[in-house]
Design a protein around this motif. Structure first.
Motif, PDB file in Angstrom:
ATOM      1  N   SER A 117      13.815 -48.617 -21.133  1.00  0.00           N
ATOM      2  CA  SER A 117      14.268 -49.908 -21.629  1.00  0.00           C
ATOM      3  C   SER A 117      14.355 -49.907 -23.158  1.00  0.00           C
ATOM      4  O   SER A 117      13.633 -49.163 -23.829  1.00  0.00           O
ATOM      5  N   ASP A 127      17.610 -59.786 -13.138  1.00  0.00           N
ATOM      6  CA  ASP A 127      17.443 -58.426 -13.649  1.00  0.00           C
ATOM      7  C   ASP A 127      16.356 -57.726 -12.847  1.00  0.00           C
ATOM      8  O   ASP A 127      15.178 -58.080 -12.921  1.00  0.00           O
ATOM      9  N   GLY A 159      15.571 -54.649 -13.295  1.00  0.00           N
ATOM     10  CA  GLY A 159      14.978 -53.610 -14.125  1.00  0.00           C
ATOM     11  C   GLY A 159      15.547 -52.230 -13.842  1.00  0.00           C
ATOM     12  O   GLY A 159      16.638 -52.071 -13.290  1.00  0.00           O
TER      13      GLY A 159
END
Length: 407
Positions: free
Chosen positions: A189, A220, A222
């Motif tokens: 990320s 989201d 992820g």
């Protein structure tokens, strides 16, 4: 499975999609940009009475067919405070914009055309005609009239109209829920320190922004690694959240480390098609899992965004009941464009104007689909159909607009 053309893939995707049946009631202050799911009828008539369009004097047109007529001022009509009497022969009422036209009057003399006299009287300096400067009752809309239709998008002008029709709430289609799942052991990320063989996962943020701009609610999920159990858990979460569309980023092909497609098929996904005759964006996957549409976008950042524009954006338009955003336009080439092969190309380009104001398009030299900086600087994508011949300078070519205003 053979390569599908872009047009055929879009047609198959949209033909299998109907607008969402879900709707919700929103206060007007929350409804900007939403799509009406029901017609709206006016609850009153606007204007509710014959109203003055100007500051001036309400009178009978028959009394002042020519300048020089003297009339007695018998009262005042202001917005919110009308005159209750009747205008008779030789009489007039001082009136202000938006005020009710009093009984007996059928024209307005604007104040610039009236000379004030002593003793509450005026002299006309301009001829008056019947109905002059009067907004008739119901000129805008009438009670019970259907003014807005289901499927129309609420913007500043329509919200103003809805409020004027005396509606404090509206029925709108629910936002489609788009769950976004990025996959790959190589991804971390933003803000994290990537390992020696890792990169930052950026696609999610571009696709999420595009989805929100198209009217969606984004979930989201992820980043998950190349692990079937982790992918399955993320897909289960998307279904539990009631996602209408699952967008996966990366892993949709059939390589040893591309696990998304096979994991989804094992979970019950009906694979409609994958592999499109386009560049960038060939490994696009489309399917359906328990009523949830599945879009498997390439992991390559620019490929992912081009596929999002061509497939996710029109899919969301269909789900929300709105017409698709018209991004296709034309421009004239500023350089020679080489002949094309069997895939449809989308070339990153910038727009400019020549001395005569003609819109020109200039392709960037490098088109590697990993180059996000060029994509971010592009105004449009030059669309080169399969087997298109070489285009000379000054030839007209279709372009897909990324930004709606050219520099």
């Amino acid at each position: 499975m053979s390569l599908l053309s872009v047009e055929e893939a879009q047609r198959r995707l949209l033909d299998a999609t109907a607008p969402l049946a879900r709707s919700e009631t929103l206060d007007l202050g929350e409804a900007d940009g939403r799509i009406l799911s029901a017609d709206i009828q006016a609850r009153l008539t606007q204007p509710p009475f014959d109203a003055s369009a100007m500051d001036g004097y309400a009178l009978r047109a028959a009394d002042a067919p020519e300048p020089g007529v003297i009339l007695k001022v018998i009262g005042t009509s202001a917005a919110g405070h009308g005159f209750d009497g009747t205008v008779g022969p030789g009489e007039t009422v001082r009136i202000f914009t938006g005020a009710p036209v009093p009984a007996g009057a059928d024209a307005i003399l604007i104040q610039e055309d009236a000379e004030k006299l002593e003793g509450q009287a005026i002299r006309t300096t301009f001829a008056v005609t019947l109905g002059r400067h009067i907004r008739p009752r119901g000129q805008d809309f009438a009670e019970g009239e259907t003014v807005l239709k289901s499927g129309e998008q609420l913007d500043f002008s329509r919200l103003m109209l809805v409020a004027a029709m005396n509606h404090a709430t509206v029925e709108v289609f629910a936002r489609p829920r788009v769950a976004i799942l990025a996959t790959g052991d190589e991804l971390v990320s933003p803000g994290e320190q990537p390992g020696p063989h890792q990169i930052i996962g950026s696609n999610t943020f571009g696709i999420a922004a595009l989805a929100r701009q198209a009217g969606a609610e984004v979930i989201d999920l992820g980043i998950v690694g190349d692990d079937r159990a982790a992918i399955t858990a993320a897909v289960d979460k998307a279904r539990a959240c009631g996602a209408d569309i699952l967008v996966t980023l990366g892993g949709a092909s059939v390589g040893d480390h591309d696990l998304v497609q096979s994991t989804l098929v094992a979970a019950g996904m009906r694979l409609d098609f994958w592999k499109i005759a386009m560049r960038p964006g060939k490994p696009l996957m489309v399917g359906e899992l328990g009523g949830m549409r599945v879009l498997g976008l390439p992991g390559n950042p620019v490929s992912s965004m081009v596929c999002g524009l061509l497939f996710m954006e029109p899919l969301l338009a269909r789900l929300t009941g709105r017409p698709p955003l018209s991004r296709l336009s034309t421009a004239r080439t500023s350089t020679v464009l080489a002949a094309n092969d069997k895939r449809q190309d989308y070339l990153r380009a910038r727009l400019l104007h020549d001395a005569s104001g003609t819109l020109l398009v200039e392709s960037y030299g490098k088109q590697d689909s990993s180059m996000m900086k060029i994509f971010a600087r592009s105004d449009c994508l030059i669309v080169r159909p399969p087997h298109a011949p070489e285009l000379p300078v000054g030839a007209e070519t279709p372009v897909l607009m990324l930004r709606m205003i050219a520099r």
